[in-house]
Design an enzyme around this catalytic site. Structure first.
Site, PDB file in Angstrom:
ATOM      1  N   ARG A  27       0.815  -1.286  -0.075  1.00 14.16           N
ATOM      2  CA  ARG A  27      -0.054   0.068   0.191  1.00 14.16           C
ATOM      3  C   ARG A  27       1.008   1.218  -0.013  1.00 14.16           C
ATOM      4  O   ARG A  27       0.253   2.295  -0.342  1.00 14.16           O
ATOM      5  CB  ARG A  27      -0.822  -0.027   1.232  1.00 14.16           C
ATOM      6  CG  ARG A  27      -1.776  -1.094   1.348  1.00 14.16           C
ATOM      7  CD  ARG A  27      -2.525  -0.958   2.593  1.00 14.16           C
ATOM      8  NE  ARG A  27      -1.603  -1.431   3.788  1.00 14.16           N
ATOM      9  CZ  ARG A  27      -1.638  -1.120   4.962  1.00 14.16           C
ATOM     10  NH1 ARG A  27      -2.623  -0.365   5.349  1.00 14.16           N
ATOM     11  NH2 ARG A  27      -0.673  -1.221   5.861  1.00 14.16           N
TER      12      ARG A  27
ATOM     13  N   ASN B 132       9.759  25.327   8.661  1.00 10.64           N
ATOM     14  CA  ASN B 132       9.869  25.989   7.334  1.00 10.64           C
ATOM     15  C   ASN B 132       9.697  24.873   6.251  1.00 10.64           C
ATOM     16  O   ASN B 132      10.132  23.646   6.488  1.00 10.64           O
ATOM     17  CB  ASN B 132      11.289  26.723   7.272  1.00 10.64           C
ATOM     18  CG  ASN B 132      11.263  27.624   8.381  1.00 10.64           C
ATOM     19  OD1 ASN B 132      10.315  28.400   8.562  1.00 10.64           O
ATOM     20  ND2 ASN B 132      12.726  28.069   8.878  1.00 10.64           N
TER      21      ASN B 132
ATOM     22  N   ARG C  79      21.329  26.734  -1.251  1.00 11.39           N
ATOM     23  CA  ARG C  79      20.914  27.792  -0.037  1.00 11.39           C
ATOM     24  C   ARG C  79      21.736  27.806   1.130  1.00 11.39           C
ATOM     25  O   ARG C  79      21.819  26.470   1.595  1.00 11.39           O
ATOM     26  CB  ARG C  79      19.352  27.520   0.358  1.00 11.39           C
ATOM     27  CG  ARG C  79      18.529  27.619  -0.921  1.00 11.39           C
ATOM     28  CD  ARG C  79      17.085  27.135  -0.330  1.00 11.39           C
ATOM     29  NE  ARG C  79      16.034  27.054  -1.721  1.00 11.39           N
ATOM     30  CZ  ARG C  79      15.414  28.195  -2.009  1.00 11.39           C
ATOM     31  NH1 ARG C  79      15.655  29.215  -1.606  1.00 11.39           N
ATOM     32  NH2 ARG C  79      14.605  27.994  -3.099  1.00 11.39           N
TER      33      ARG C  79
ATOM     34  N   LYS D 169      18.298  23.031  13.888  1.00  9.12           N
ATOM     35  CA  LYS D 169      17.304  22.564  12.986  1.00  9.12           C
ATOM     36  C   LYS D 169      17.161  21.221  12.809  1.00  9.12           C
ATOM     37  O   LYS D 169      18.164  20.362  12.729  1.00  9.12           O
ATOM     38  CB  LYS D 169      17.725  23.235  11.536  1.00  9.12           C
ATOM     39  CG  LYS D 169      17.681  24.690  11.738  1.00  9.12           C
ATOM     40  CD  LYS D 169      18.185  25.355  10.253  1.00  9.12           C
ATOM     41  CE  LYS D 169      18.276  26.946  10.227  1.00  9.12           C
ATOM     42  NZ  LYS D 169      18.713  27.421   9.277  1.00  9.12           N
TER      43      LYS D 169
ATOM     44  N   HIS E 138      24.095  26.462   8.118  1.00  9.70           N
ATOM     45  CA  HIS E 138      23.491  25.371   7.677  1.00  9.70           C
ATOM     46  C   HIS E 138      23.237  25.729   6.273  1.00  9.70           C
ATOM     47  O   HIS E 138      22.922  27.094   5.666  1.00  9.70           O
ATOM     48  CB  HIS E 138      21.984  25.125   8.122  1.00  9.70           C
ATOM     49  CG  HIS E 138      21.182  24.019   7.360  1.00  9.70           C
ATOM     50  ND1 HIS E 138      20.132  24.334   6.838  1.00  9.70           N
ATOM     51  CD2 HIS E 138      21.459  22.856   7.020  1.00  9.70           C
ATOM     52  CE1 HIS E 138      19.569  23.398   6.142  1.00  9.70           C
ATOM     53  NE2 HIS E 138      20.457  22.458   6.327  1.00  9.70           N
TER      54      HIS E 138
ATOM     55  N   TYR F  95      11.993  21.895   7.611  1.00 13.34           N
ATOM     56  CA  TYR F  95      12.838  21.920   8.666  1.00 13.34           C
ATOM     57  C   TYR F  95      12.214  22.575   9.880  1.00 13.34           C
ATOM     58  O   TYR F  95      11.496  23.316   9.860  1.00 13.34           O
ATOM     59  CB  TYR F  95      14.317  22.072   8.482  1.00 13.34           C
ATOM     60  CG  TYR F  95      14.560  23.660   8.036  1.00 13.34           C
ATOM     61  CD1 TYR F  95      14.635  24.679   8.545  1.00 13.34           C
ATOM     62  CD2 TYR F  95      14.237  23.658   6.655  1.00 13.34           C
ATOM     63  CE1 TYR F  95      14.877  25.822   8.003  1.00 13.34           C
ATOM     64  CE2 TYR F  95      14.678  25.153   5.914  1.00 13.34           C
ATOM     65  CZ  TYR F  95      14.903  26.136   6.679  1.00 13.34           C
ATOM     66  OH  TYR F  95      14.958  27.308   6.092  1.00 13.34           O
TER      67      TYR F  95
ATOM     68  N   LYS G 164      21.689  37.399  -1.568  1.00 13.13           N
ATOM     69  CA  LYS G 164      22.340  37.354  -0.335  1.00 13.13           C
ATOM     70  C   LYS G 164      23.293  36.294  -0.327  1.00 13.13           C
ATOM     71  O   LYS G 164      24.388  36.691   0.109  1.00 13.13           O
ATOM     72  CB  LYS G 164      21.149  37.029   0.486  1.00 13.13           C
ATOM     73  CG  LYS G 164      21.767  36.994   2.006  1.00 13.13           C
ATOM     74  CD  LYS G 164      20.544  36.888   3.021  1.00 13.13           C
ATOM     75  CE  LYS G 164      20.177  35.213   3.180  1.00 13.13           C
ATOM     76  NZ  LYS G 164      19.194  35.222   4.254  1.00 13.13           N
TER      77      LYS G 164
END
Length: 183
Positions: free
Chosen positions: A23, A49, A59, A72, A119, A132, A168
């Site tokens: 399943r 997030n 990122r 996190k 991170h 996270y 950034k």
């Protein structure tokens, strides 16, 4: 759940017990009691997030300074990423060291990154969704970042060429220029 300390022991790989049959599958993605037993101390999460990234998006490396440093608990629900944590705790014996781990929807692993770490992650599949939990709220006045390709850190990102970066992240300072990590 099974927890395994990584090369920086405060960062832990969390592997859930997955129940699969014809399943599909079921697993607990988070259980506070089991998680706190695994890490050995109480942890309170206040924010979740969720991001979506296309292949080659990088990122990071992001962190928040005290008094709003964030821990996190990171997992991938679609696709695959190479996830990185860098120790920015100036009094730590592993200050400036990094660990990386592949997280994917297939392996269902999570990584616990405690407060005091930068991170970042690289999307290694066509699309990657990362979710996270954070131990503190986003605080713009405490946010900081480090260049993803900082020579002093020497992170071995599994990428050829330039990643897709935010403005950034493309202009983040070097590790050596981020002088006060814990202040």
């Amino acid at each position: 759940m099974q927890s395994t300390p990584l090369a920086i022991p405060d960062v832990m790989l969390i592997e859930p017990h997955v129940f699969e049959d014809e399943r599909g599958f079921f697993y607990e993605s988070y259980n506070q009691k089991a998680f706190e037993e695994a890490v050995g101390y109480p942890v309170t999460f206040v924010q979740d997030n969720h991001s979506l990234s296309v292949r080659g998006t990088l990122r990071g490396l992001h962190f928040q300074r005290p008094p709003h440093a964030q821990g996190k608990l990171v997992r991938v629900t679609v696709g695959e990423v190479f996830d990185v944590a860098v120790d920015v705790r100036t009094n730590s014996p592993t200050f400036g060291q990094w660990v990386g781990q592949t997280l994917s929807a297939d392996n269902r692993c999570q990584i616990w990154i405690p407060p005091g770490f930068a991170h970042g992650f690289l999307a290694a599949s066509d699309v990657a969704e990362v979710q996270y939990k954070c131990t503190d709220f986003y605080a713009p006045g405490c946010e900081a970042s480090i260049r993803w390709d900082d020579a002093e850190l020497g992170i071995d990102w599994p990428i050829q060429g330039q990643p897709l970066l935010s403005v950034k992240d493309a202009h983040a300072p070097s590790f050596g220029d981020v002088r006060t990590f814990n202040d």
